[in-house]
Design a protein around this motif. Structure first.
Motif, PDB file in Angstrom:
ATOM      1  N   UNK A  30       0.843  -1.189   0.000  1.00 38.74           N
ATOM      2  CA  UNK A  30       0.000   0.000   0.000  1.00 38.74           C
ATOM      3  C   UNK A  30       0.881   1.242   0.000  1.00 38.74           C
ATOM      4  N   UNK A  31       0.839   2.111  -1.018  1.00 42.59           N
ATOM      5  CA  UNK A  31       1.739   3.264  -1.087  1.00 42.59           C
ATOM      6  C   UNK A  31       1.555   4.212   0.099  1.00 42.59           C
ATOM      7  N   UNK A  32       2.665   4.648   0.649  1.00 42.34           N
ATOM      8  CA  UNK A  32       2.624   5.574   1.787  1.00 42.34           C
ATOM      9  C   UNK A  32       3.546   6.771   1.624  1.00 42.34           C
ATOM     10  N   UNK A  33       4.564   6.689   0.780  1.00 41.85           N
ATOM     11  CA  UNK A  33       5.485   7.803   0.603  1.00 41.85           C
ATOM     12  C   UNK A  33       5.707   8.023  -0.904  1.00 41.85           C
ATOM     13  N   UNK A  34       5.730   9.291  -1.288  1.00 43.62           N
ATOM     14  CA  UNK A  34       5.914   9.642  -2.703  1.00 43.62           C
ATOM     15  C   UNK A  34       6.932  10.762  -2.831  1.00 43.62           C
ATOM     16  N   UNK A  35       7.627  10.746  -3.973  1.00 39.89           N
ATOM     17  CA  UNK A  35       8.568  11.818  -4.324  1.00 39.89           C
ATOM     18  C   UNK A  35       8.435  12.119  -5.814  1.00 39.89           C
ATOM     19  N   UNK A  36       8.662  13.350  -6.164  1.00 41.30           N
ATOM     20  CA  UNK A  36       8.664  13.716  -7.570  1.00 41.30           C
ATOM     21  C   UNK A  36       9.869  14.595  -7.854  1.00 41.30           C
ATOM     22  N   UNK A  37      10.215  14.639  -9.147  1.00 39.01           N
ATOM     23  CA  UNK A  37      11.367  15.419  -9.563  1.00 39.01           C
ATOM     24  C   UNK A  37      11.145  15.881 -10.997  1.00 39.01           C
ATOM     25  N   UNK A  38      11.386  17.133 -11.226  1.00 38.31           N
ATOM     26  CA  UNK A  38      11.317  17.703 -12.582  1.00 38.31           C
ATOM     27  C   UNK A  38      12.630  18.416 -12.838  1.00 38.31           C
ATOM     28  N   UNK A  39      13.246  18.123 -13.991  1.00 41.21           N
ATOM     29  CA  UNK A  39      14.551  18.716 -14.243  1.00 41.21           C
ATOM     30  C   UNK A  39      14.773  19.091 -15.688  1.00 41.21           C
TER      31      UNK A  39
END
Length: 478
Positions: A339-348
């Motif tokens: 079950x997803x609990x942590x998320x990260x995103x990145x734009x470069x």
């Protein structure tokens, strides 16, 4: 009376079957007659080289579309679900795979460091989506698309050239086979005349009216006429086999159109520019492709701007306060672990440029320029050759027209001379040598008529091939 009725029915049946058979034979004979235009259509459809050129063209067209698709961004989605421990410790680590173990796999577990080994295990998951788009390349992608487009044009010109050359090839083989078939008839006629003379000479020699040596000479002439007929048949079979190869059909006897021996072309001029010759256009397309390749190589050293993004979501059966021995700090449930609990995103945004590629590509560009120079030399060569062939074709047409006017006069004179010498010989007023000479002149005149007409058509075909205007020939052919 009954016998008469049965006889009448039988005769009507025989007549009906005979008529039906005659109709079928006539229709079959008409069906087997091969006109030149039909032969060209058949050859263009069946010949393997043309099919191969068409497949090359289809392949380059598909590669052009693939080159255009390369501009699209890369979008990768990944889902990972696993089960394991999360032991960790302080210390350096290099992500190097074990040789012979199938690659560079390594454990990427994350957890609190502690003083003893723990075998607590739970489920975990990683959900990942990445995008990468090289949206600006300073003309590098556009140049590659142009290069692929030039390859399509090259393969298209190659296909058109092969179709044009094969059409000329079939037409030439068709005309040659016409000559070969008619020369068999000439040889047969000459043999028949020789046999007739042989009978006359033998009869006069037996009665003492002529010397016995005349009979020997007549026998030698008859034998020679048989050899000429055999040679004509061999030539016809070889020519027929060649035409059958061009059409990709069995080398069975062909029934060809014989109007070429009685009709001549009426138009010999063309307005087609030599640059439109399919052979010239093919060599020009090779040169254009080489130039586009050199242009692409020069632009391939340019940098590229990339836009990228990453979206990562993680799930774990270990709680944020996990510590070995702490009750309830992790769960071995599969549902809790994925079950997803942590998320990260990145734009470069990035700019990449391989500086070392400059000296590497420079020599490739130089080599491609030499290839372009070689293609230019071949282009100039084929242009000169076709221009010379065009001049030669006009000269052959002029000479052939004069020959067509002369051969009827020669044939009539030779025929009259042969009949005259035959009568004189039968009456003892001419010798065997004079009769043989007249026979030879008549045979030569019959062959010259055939050759003169076909040579005129072949000269027109040569001009159509040199100018690239095949309609000049085929529109007047049958």
């Amino acid at each position: 009376m009954i016998l008469i009725n049965y006889t009448n029915r039988f005769m009507r049946l025989v007549i009906g079957l005979t008529a039906l058979t005659f109709v079928r034979i006539t229709a079959h004979a008409q069906q087997e007659k091969l006109n030149l235009t039909d032969a060209i259509t058949l050859g263009l459809r069946n010949y393997q080289t043309i099919q191969a050129k068409r497949n090359y063209y289809n392949a380059s067209t598909a590669l052009l579309q693939n080159t255009k698709n390369e501009y699209l961004p890369n979008l990768v989605a990944s889902i990972q679900q696993d089960y394991g421990t999360v032991n960790s410790q302080f210390g350096p680590l290099g992500a190097v795979g074990i040789a012979g173990a199938g690659g560079g796999l390594a454990v990427a577990s994350a957890g609190p460091p502690y003083n003893t080994q723990s075998w607590n295990a739970a489920f975990g998951a990683l959900y990942l989506a990445t995008a990468n788009w090289e949206f600006f390349t300073f003309g590098r992608v556009r140049s590659k698309i142009k290069m692929s487009g030039s390859q399509v044009l090259r393969d298209s010109a190659d296909l058109t050239q092969e179709q044009f050359i094969h059409s000329v090839r079939i037409s030439s083989a068709y005309l040659n086979l016409l000559v070969a078939q008619r020369l068999i008839q000439v040889a047969q006629s000459n043999l028949d005349r020789t046999f007739s003379i042989q009978k006359t000479v033998s009869a006069r020699a037996r009665t003492g009216l002529n010397a016995g040596v005349d009979s020997s000479q007549a026998n030698a002439d008859a034998s020679r006429a048989k050899l000429v007929l055999i040679e004509a048949r061999n030539n016809e079979q070889q020519t027929r086999n060649l035409l059958a190869q061009y059409l990709k059909v069995p080398p069975d006897p062909f029934v060809l159109d014989t109007t070429y021996f009685s009709e001549i072309p009426l138009e010999f001029k063309t307005t087609n520019d030599l640059a439109n010759n399919p052979q010239i256009r093919y060599y020009k397309s090779r040169l254009d492709l080489s130039d586009q390749t050199a242009s692409f190589l020069k632009k391939s050293i340019r940098p590229g701007f990339n836009l990228f993004s990453v979206l990562q979501t993680r799930a774990s059966g270990f709680n944020y306060n996990y510590f070995p021995g702490a009750p309830g700090s992790y769960s071995q449930s599969y549902g809790d672990g994925v079950n997803p609990t942590r998320s990260n995103y990145l734009i470069g945004f990035s700019l990449s440029w391989n500086v070392v590629s400059i000296p590497k590509i420079r020599q490739q560009v130089n080599a491609q320029r030499f290839v372009s120079a070689a293609y230019q030399n071949e282009y100039d060569l084929i242009s000169t050759q076709l221009q010379d062939q065009l001049i030669l074709a006009d000269q052959r047409i002029e000479n052939s027209l004069q020959s067509v006017k002369e051969v009827p006069i020669q044939l009539k004179a030779a025929s009259d001379a042969f009949h005259q010498k035959s009568v004189l010989y039968k009456n003892g007023l001419a010798n065997i040598v004079e009769l043989q000479q007249a026979l030879y002149s008549l045979n030569r005149a019959e062959a010259d008529v055939i050759v003169a007409y076909i040579t005129l058509w072949q000269s027109l075909l040569q001009k159509a091939a040199a100018s690239g205007d095949f309609s000049l020939f085929i529109n007047q052919a049958k």
